[in-house]
Design a protein around this motif. Structure first.
Motif, PDB file in Angstrom:
ATOM      1  N   SER A 167       0.810  -1.220   0.000  1.00 52.29           N
ATOM      2  CA  SER A 167       0.000   0.000   0.000  1.00 52.29           C
ATOM      3  C   SER A 167       0.843   1.269   0.000  1.00 52.29           C
ATOM      4  CB  SER A 167      -0.908   0.023   1.240  1.00 52.29           C
ATOM      5  OG  SER A 167      -0.113   0.142   2.418  1.00 52.29           O
ATOM      6  N   GLY A 168       2.104   1.160   0.411  1.00 51.94           N
ATOM      7  CA  GLY A 168       2.950   2.342   0.548  1.00 51.94           C
ATOM      8  C   GLY A 168       2.672   3.134   1.805  1.00 51.94           C
ATOM      9  N   LYS A 169       1.828   2.610   2.694  1.00 54.52           N
ATOM     10  CA  LYS A 169       1.454   3.348   3.908  1.00 54.52           C
ATOM     11  C   LYS A 169       2.434   3.146   5.060  1.00 54.52           C
ATOM     12  CE  LYS A 169      -3.553   3.557   3.082  1.00 54.52           C
ATOM     13  NZ  LYS A 169      -3.649   5.028   3.096  1.00 54.52           N
ATOM     14  N   ILE A 170       3.066   1.970   5.131  1.00 53.65           N
ATOM     15  CA  ILE A 170       4.058   1.724   6.173  1.00 53.65           C
ATOM     16  C   ILE A 170       5.337   1.195   5.531  1.00 53.65           C
ATOM     17  CG2 ILE A 170       2.406   1.351   8.050  1.00 53.65           C
ATOM     18  CD1 ILE A 170       2.803  -1.675   7.688  1.00 53.65           C
ATOM     19  N   GLY A 171       6.465   1.529   6.145  1.00 50.32           N
ATOM     20  CA  GLY A 171       7.752   1.107   5.619  1.00 50.32           C
ATOM     21  C   GLY A 171       8.850   1.442   6.603  1.00 50.32           C
ATOM     22  N   GLU A 172      10.083   1.344   6.149  1.00 48.83           N
ATOM     23  CA  GLU A 172      11.233   1.599   7.021  1.00 48.83           C
ATOM     24  C   GLU A 172      11.514   3.088   7.087  1.00 48.83           C
ATOM     25  OE1 GLU A 172      15.697  -0.185   7.903  1.00 48.83           O
ATOM     26  OE2 GLU A 172      14.737  -0.588   5.968  1.00 48.83           O
ATOM     27  N   ASP A 173      11.541   3.627   8.304  1.00 51.92           N
ATOM     28  CA  ASP A 173      11.750   5.060   8.498  1.00 51.92           C
ATOM     29  C   ASP A 173      12.787   5.278   9.599  1.00 51.92           C
ATOM     30  OD1 ASP A 173      11.502   7.792   8.329  1.00 51.92           O
ATOM     31  OD2 ASP A 173       9.676   7.888   9.538  1.00 51.92           O
ATOM     32  N   PRO A 174      14.060   5.038   9.294  1.00 51.22           N
ATOM     33  CA  PRO A 174      15.100   5.169  10.318  1.00 51.22           C
ATOM     34  C   PRO A 174      15.275   6.612  10.761  1.00 51.22           C
ATOM     35  CG  PRO A 174      16.087   4.858   8.161  1.00 51.22           C
ATOM     36  CD  PRO A 174      14.610   4.658   7.982  1.00 51.22           C
ATOM     37  N   LYS A 175      15.590   6.777  12.030  1.00 50.16           N
ATOM     38  CA  LYS A 175      15.862   8.112  12.551  1.00 50.16           C
ATOM     39  C   LYS A 175      17.316   8.466  12.269  1.00 50.16           C
ATOM     40  CE  LYS A 175      12.279   8.161  16.077  1.00 50.16           C
ATOM     41  NZ  LYS A 175      11.909   8.427  17.484  1.00 50.16           N
ATOM     42  N   GLY A 176      17.541   9.660  11.715  1.00 48.43           N
ATOM     43  CA  GLY A 176      18.901  10.074  11.370  1.00 48.43           C
ATOM     44  C   GLY A 176      19.363   9.398  10.090  1.00 48.43           C
ATOM     45  N   THR A 177      20.676   9.357   9.895  1.00 50.39           N
ATOM     46  CA  THR A 177      21.248   8.750   8.700  1.00 50.39           C
ATOM     47  C   THR A 177      21.062   7.236   8.746  1.00 50.39           C
ATOM     48  OG1 THR A 177      22.920  10.490   8.568  1.00 50.39           O
ATOM     49  CG2 THR A 177      23.337   8.480   7.319  1.00 50.39           C
ATOM     50  N   PRO A 178      20.514   6.635   7.698  1.00 54.64           N
ATOM     51  CA  PRO A 178      20.270   5.185   7.712  1.00 54.64           C
ATOM     52  C   PRO A 178      21.567   4.394   7.886  1.00 54.64           C
ATOM     53  CG  PRO A 178      19.108   6.226   5.892  1.00 54.64           C
ATOM     54  CD  PRO A 178      20.029   7.261   6.459  1.00 54.64           C
ATOM     55  N   ASN A 179      21.475   3.291   8.629  1.00 50.99           N
ATOM     56  CA  ASN A 179      22.614   2.386   8.803  1.00 50.99           C
ATOM     57  C   ASN A 179      22.626   1.283   7.757  1.00 50.99           C
ATOM     58  OD1 ASN A 179      23.788   3.476  11.274  1.00 50.99           O
ATOM     59  ND2 ASN A 179      21.914   2.799  12.290  1.00 50.99           N
TER      60      ASN A 179
END
Length: 347
Positions: free
Chosen positions: A185-197
């Protein structure tokens, strides 16, 4: 009877909750939102059309944990809650040992008091350290090389000891490889805080112009193009792996360990090429020296999960990239302005 999910607002947790709700389970969530976003749970409710019960708290709070178990009839626990950044664990190991191990001990003690003895534990392929051969099977030697990996390994040992002392426990330990992708759906996904690891969220940030270029660590490995090869698994496939483990737990006792991966490896440059095709955008990158501890090739032997859980990863690399890109392009700032959203069912 309900399933308690700790760390349920996180990347893997939120996708797993969608599949739990779609499969008819009632779900209770514990999350302190230190590394996640309340809006993810609102969107889970939008996707499924179902409600969830949410406790905004840390599992380090014994009194709050007691309240959760006293107020609800809990059948089993899926345990995601924990800090997960390898670099941060190296710079602040005490934080990781306190949060991941002590928090898990408090959770297990409370489960035991309320006679809840079914647990699915979120572990990691990091427990294998640097494998001597591939593909990696569950019986390989364990040699975690950083504090984060050691917390996972120590918890695995604690869980084995619990079952040795009390054969009524039913425990599934799931060792993930490299989760990527997002809900279709594109509604939820990976949203890392700061620069992604991790590689894929870094690539998607480059694609939208938030980051200028990708840094590739090492192009002199003995692989087809010199870059490291990893086993990438779609997060929705991973979520279904938790459902299968939960189903097994509810019908049998014991401690069972499973690799959750595809059994295939893709290089960094192959991932870059796949995302360029998906996004229609060029991904600039530079080459830096290898990082200490990185291996040339790492992928799973997932045959045990297929045999015992009737689970296999179904989504290919094209779908993983398309879903990751749909999530990122529809949510340039991740959950962004909705971080302070009112939680549906908040306690």
């Amino acid at each position: 009877m309900s399933i308690l999910v700790t760390g349920g607002a996180g990347y893997i947790g939120s996708h797993t909750i969608v599949e739990l709700l779609n499969s008819g389970y009632d779900v209770i969530i514990i999350d302190d939102f230190s590394n996640s976003h309340p809006e993810s749970l609102n969107r889970v409710c939008e996707i499924t059309g179902k409600s969830i019960k949410i406790y905004n708290m840390t599992i380090l709070n014994r009194e709050a944990l007691e309240k959760v178990f006293a107020e609800n009839s809990i059948q089993a626990v899926i345990h995601f809650a924990g800090f997960k950044a390898v670099g941060e664990s190296v710079s602040n190991p005490l934080l990781y040992y306190q949060n991941n191990i002590t928090g898990t001990l408090f959770l297990l003690e409370t489960m035991q008091r309320y006679n809840v003895k079914s647990l699915v534990f979120s572990s990691s392929a990091t427990v294998y350290g640097v494998p001597r051969t591939i593909p990696i099977s569950e019986g390989f030697p364990l040699r975690a090389t950083n504090p984060y990996g050691r917390t996972k390994l120590m918890i695995e040992e604690i869980l084995s000891d619990i079952f040795l002392a009390d054969k009524e426990w039913s425990i599934s330990i799931l060792r993930y490889f490299n989760p990527i992708g997002a809900h279709h759906s594109g509604k939820i996904g990976e949203d890392p805080k700061g620069t992604p690891n991790n590689l894929v969220p870094y690539i998607t940030k480059v694609c939208i112009g938030e980051l200028s270029k990708l840094t590739i660590f090492g192009n002199d490995y003995p692989t087809k193009d010199g870059t490291g090869v990893r086993d990438y698994i779609h997060v929705v496939d991973l979520a279904f792996g938790h459902l299968k483990a939960l189903e097994r737990n509810l019908t049998s006792n014991g401690v069972n360990i499973y690799n959750l991966g595809t059994g295939n490896g893709y290089s960094v440059l192959e991932m870059v090429e796949a995302f360029e095709k998906t996004s229609g955008r060029k991904i600039p990158y530079s080459i830096s020296p290898r990082r200490p501890g990185d291996v040339a090739t790492c992928y799973a032997n997932p045959s045990k999960a297929e045999k015992e859980l009737n689970w296999t990863a179904k989504k290919g690399i094209k779908e993983m990239c398309e879903d990751s890109w749909r999530w990122q392009s529809n949510n340039r700032n991740g959950y962004g302005e909705n971080n302070d959203a009112i939680l549906i069912g908040n306690k």
